[in-house]
Design an enzyme around this catalytic site. Sequence first.
Site, mmCIF file in Angstrom:
data_model
loop_
_atom_site.group_PDB
_atom_site.id
_atom_site.type_symbol
_atom_site.label_atom_id
_atom_site.label_comp_id
_atom_site.label_asym_id
_atom_site.label_seq_id
_atom_site.Cartn_x
_atom_site.Cartn_y
_atom_site.Cartn_z
ATOM 1 N N GLU A 69 15.315 12.679 83.274
ATOM 2 C CA GLU A 69 14.781 13.564 82.236
ATOM 3 C C GLU A 69 15.752 14.718 81.948
ATOM 4 O O GLU A 69 15.986 15.078 80.794
ATOM 5 C CB GLU A 69 13.398 14.103 82.671
ATOM 6 C CG GLU A 69 12.831 15.209 81.813
ATOM 7 C CD GLU A 69 12.722 14.865 80.328
ATOM 8 O OE1 GLU A 69 12.861 13.692 79.952
ATOM 9 O OE2 GLU A 69 12.538 15.803 79.539
ATOM 10 N N LYS A 85 10.737 14.573 65.711
ATOM 11 C CA LYS A 85 9.777 14.680 66.814
ATOM 12 C C LYS A 85 8.924 13.421 66.949
ATOM 13 O O LYS A 85 9.076 12.671 67.898
ATOM 14 C CB LYS A 85 8.896 15.914 66.590
ATOM 15 C CG LYS A 85 7.935 16.188 67.724
ATOM 16 C CD LYS A 85 8.520 17.107 68.745
ATOM 17 C CE LYS A 85 7.602 17.356 69.905
ATOM 18 N NZ LYS A 85 8.373 17.599 71.126
ATOM 19 N N TRP A 99 13.498 11.795 57.363
ATOM 20 C CA TRP A 99 14.367 11.329 58.448
ATOM 21 C C TRP A 99 14.802 9.941 58.015
ATOM 22 O O TRP A 99 14.009 9.010 57.982
ATOM 23 C CB TRP A 99 13.600 11.283 59.766
ATOM 24 C CG TRP A 99 14.452 10.937 60.937
ATOM 25 C CD1 TRP A 99 15.221 11.793 61.664
ATOM 26 C CD2 TRP A 99 14.620 9.647 61.528
ATOM 27 N NE1 TRP A 99 15.862 11.114 62.661
ATOM 28 C CE2 TRP A 99 15.521 9.791 62.610
ATOM 29 C CE3 TRP A 99 14.120 8.376 61.267
ATOM 30 C CZ2 TRP A 99 15.917 8.727 63.410
ATOM 31 C CZ3 TRP A 99 14.518 7.310 62.058
ATOM 32 C CH2 TRP A 99 15.409 7.501 63.120
ATOM 33 N N ASN A 152 6.082 7.782 54.152
ATOM 34 C CA ASN A 152 6.565 7.862 55.526
ATOM 35 C C ASN A 152 6.378 6.470 56.126
ATOM 36 O O ASN A 152 5.300 5.901 56.009
ATOM 37 C CB ASN A 152 5.728 8.910 56.274
ATOM 38 C CG ASN A 152 5.960 8.899 57.767
ATOM 39 O OD1 ASN A 152 6.965 8.379 58.240
ATOM 40 N ND2 ASN A 152 5.030 9.468 58.516
ATOM 41 N N GLY A 153 7.434 5.920 56.724
ATOM 42 C CA GLY A 153 7.314 4.591 57.340
ATOM 43 C C GLY A 153 8.429 3.673 56.864
ATOM 44 O O GLY A 153 9.418 4.130 56.291
ATOM 45 N N HIS A 172 28.978 3.108 93.681
ATOM 46 C CA HIS A 172 29.078 1.668 93.424
ATOM 47 C C HIS A 172 29.685 1.375 92.056
ATOM 48 O O HIS A 172 29.414 0.332 91.473
ATOM 49 C CB HIS A 172 27.704 1.013 93.573
ATOM 50 C CG HIS A 172 27.159 1.117 94.963
ATOM 51 N ND1 HIS A 172 27.669 0.404 96.030
ATOM 52 C CD2 HIS A 172 26.184 1.902 95.485
ATOM 53 C CE1 HIS A 172 27.021 0.720 97.142
ATOM 54 N NE2 HIS A 172 26.114 1.637 96.831
ATOM 55 N N LYS A 204 17.408 15.566 78.307
ATOM 56 C CA LYS A 204 17.247 16.870 77.656
ATOM 57 C C LYS A 204 18.601 17.452 77.295
ATOM 58 O O LYS A 204 18.807 17.944 76.193
ATOM 59 C CB LYS A 204 16.495 17.808 78.615
ATOM 60 C CG LYS A 204 15.678 18.849 77.970
ATOM 61 C CD LYS A 204 14.291 18.410 77.558
ATOM 62 C CE LYS A 204 14.201 17.053 76.988
ATOM 63 N NZ LYS A 204 12.910 16.514 76.753
ATOM 64 N N GLU A 228 20.290 15.410 74.388
ATOM 65 C CA GLU A 228 19.683 15.455 73.060
ATOM 66 C C GLU A 228 19.915 16.776 72.342
ATOM 67 O O GLU A 228 20.030 16.784 71.123
ATOM 68 C CB GLU A 228 18.200 15.058 73.097
ATOM 69 C CG GLU A 228 17.219 16.109 73.519
ATOM 70 C CD GLU A 228 15.765 15.631 73.430
ATOM 71 O OE1 GLU A 228 15.071 15.711 74.444
ATOM 72 O OE2 GLU A 228 15.330 15.206 72.352
ATOM 73 N N CYS A 266 9.516 11.390 59.158
ATOM 74 C CA CYS A 266 9.300 11.983 57.841
ATOM 75 C C CYS A 266 7.931 12.677 57.844
ATOM 76 O O CYS A 266 7.048 12.312 58.611
ATOM 77 C CB CYS A 266 9.303 10.989 56.689
ATOM 78 S SG CYS A 266 10.779 9.976 56.605
ATOM 79 N N ARG A 303 9.520 16.773 61.903
ATOM 80 C CA ARG A 303 9.393 15.321 61.754
ATOM 81 C C ARG A 303 10.615 14.680 61.094
ATOM 82 O O ARG A 303 10.717 13.451 61.025
ATOM 83 C CB ARG A 303 8.168 14.983 60.904
ATOM 84 C CG ARG A 303 6.875 15.490 61.468
ATOM 85 C CD ARG A 303 5.741 15.117 60.553
ATOM 86 N NE ARG A 303 5.499 13.702 60.587
ATOM 87 C CZ ARG A 303 4.678 13.100 61.429
ATOM 88 N NH1 ARG A 303 4.031 13.800 62.312
ATOM 89 N NH2 ARG A 303 4.510 11.801 61.395
HETATM 90 C C1 F6R Z 1 12.699 13.946 74.048
HETATM 91 C C2 F6R Z 1 11.499 13.497 73.385
HETATM 92 C C3 F6R Z 1 11.363 12.049 73.122
HETATM 93 C C4 F6R Z 1 9.877 11.631 73.194
HETATM 94 C C5 F6R Z 1 9.729 10.171 72.763
HETATM 95 C C6 F6R Z 1 8.298 9.710 72.891
HETATM 96 O O1 F6R Z 1 12.672 15.315 74.290
HETATM 97 O O2 F6R Z 1 10.647 14.272 73.043
HETATM 98 O O3 F6R Z 1 12.128 11.296 73.982
HETATM 99 O O4 F6R Z 1 9.425 11.806 74.491
HETATM 100 O O5 F6R Z 1 10.147 10.035 71.436
HETATM 101 O O6 F6R Z 1 7.445 10.511 72.154
HETATM 102 P P1 F6R Z 1 5.922 10.644 72.499
HETATM 103 O O7 F6R Z 1 5.792 11.270 73.815
HETATM 104 O O8 F6R Z 1 5.361 11.480 71.393
HETATM 105 O O9 F6R Z 1 5.366 9.242 72.493
#
Ligand code: F6R
Length: 604
Positions: A480, A599, A74, A100-101, A503, A484, A487, A2, A27
Amino acid sequence: MCGIVGVVGNRNATDILMQGLEKLEYRGYDSAGIYVINKPESGRLIKSVGRIADLRAKIGIDVAGSTGIGHTRWATHGQATEANAHPHTSATGRFVLVHNGVIENYLQIKEEYLAGHTLKGETDTEIAVHLIGQFVEDGLSVLEAFKKALHIIEGSYAFALVDSQNPDTIYVAKNKSPLLIGLGDGYNMVCSDAMAMIRETNQFMEIHDKELVVLTKDNVEVTDYDGNAVEREAYTAELDLSDIGKGTYPYYMLKEIDEQPTVMRKLISTYADDKGNITVDPAIVKSVQEADRIYILAAGTSYNAGFASKSMIETLTDTPVELGIASEWGYNMPLLSKKPMFILLSQSGETADSRQVLVKANAMGIPSLTITNVPGSTLSREATYTMLLHAGPEIAVASTKAYTAQIAALAFLSKAVGEANGKKEALEFDLVHELSIVAQSIEASLSEREVIEKKVANLLATSRNAFYIGRGNDYYVAMEASLKLKEISYIQCEGFAAGELKHGTISLIEDGTPVLALISSSETVAAHTRGNIQEVAARGANVLTVVEEGLDKEGDDIVVNQVHPYLASISMVIPTQLIAYYASLQRGLDVDKPRNLAKAVTVE
Ligand code: F6R
């Protein structure tokens, strides 16, 4: 998650709030709302389900004022409905709150203090504002009521509260959720992120946990919850307005992918001098040198960056590295070595799961280093040391440049520690030169984007499942790459150790299953991965290969320029970022704001 924005004393409050919310949308983006007020009892509350654009469509010119608060949500408690969208109001409508929280004891508060209150939605926030309103009804001043509520409320929060009978003040408090004061000329602001205020000011003031701020147009009064005054200096942010724009790019993600060569060069100029000597803070180097084991704690992409760096750190420093998923370690800390050093990897520096681990590490007296992109972020403030990524703001939800910057930053740290330890591998590793080659390799891959776009159309346009496979570091890059892809394209994808597939998991391979194979290691390892490719191809898989130059064979799909093996994770991930980007684009999805995500993940 949020996002919160508030302003007091500026006649353009509506515009400031809406611009701020647009910048905060990363956010959370399931619903949003603003409350704007000019003189007592004249406030307007507008909310909407969906994106900020949906909220904007509901705001007419009559929604104006000099004080206001706004929120982009969010969902945690209750679905994305208008009733659950913020701001929320007290029982009489006098008080208006954004939050927020997560308030952990909200049900207990409801039972104990709010008998007879009717709530409009299902959020914990509404309970908080009813609680404050109730205390004022009981005879307390607004400030006393807010303080009393803060003593009762448990959990994480950033609050901004407006009293419609006195719209010259915003009451602010925070615990474990980010919040920052912005200082304007004749007005003041509050916000979850400096980026959302940078159009108005570059002067900011931090708020620490369990501090309360009374904000008026020309005064910022910070106290603890018992009313003791706190002295806090303002600081100037390094951010630039152009850093947060999309320019001519259709999506932030593509812009951020493209910025990676620049980020590599920026890291070179930050962590090495003109002669190529590494300039990592000697105190950090000493602290790592003293450790008998390095623990990297992180979440998501940052966790994957830790894995992709593990063998490089171990080789250069001679210190074993263990990885931990922050959300697990916060509650299940394993047996540690005698002299541990914790490295918190975090793009945002705000991830609640990582912070939970850091709080424990601090309590245990363990030295810690936060490697983050955001100066002044919570993790950076609370760790013993900080190294910055200097990647510029990363706004797309899917992290790209922060991942590669994390590996590069860890390379500088490892080289510095290895040199201090007199390790031959570190002394002989010309990192500045090798990282410049990486920057060129990234540029070469970026110039192949049209080829990649076509390959993706053939391979991933309609598939529901896919696999990335690789061995050694390629396996970590596969983790990774698959994160990507899933998501932002919603294709279910798993990153697998190529040799492990047979396996059990190989039973999932059927006609047309996309398998994307990464090959950058030695000839021998490459030969084994190619063997695994044959195994899946024989069972009908549709294979795409991403191969490092020198190991490539006729028929390979994407060839990546060769770089130093320590840094191959950086160059190998680039095509996979573009693969995810085009897969999302071709499916008509919102690349920058995938569903259900946000994010900065500031809830546990
Ligand atoms: C995926 C992504 C998330 C963050 C994760 C940790 O693209 O961005 O998986 O990597 O939420 O976030 P940070 O790095 O901000 O601690």
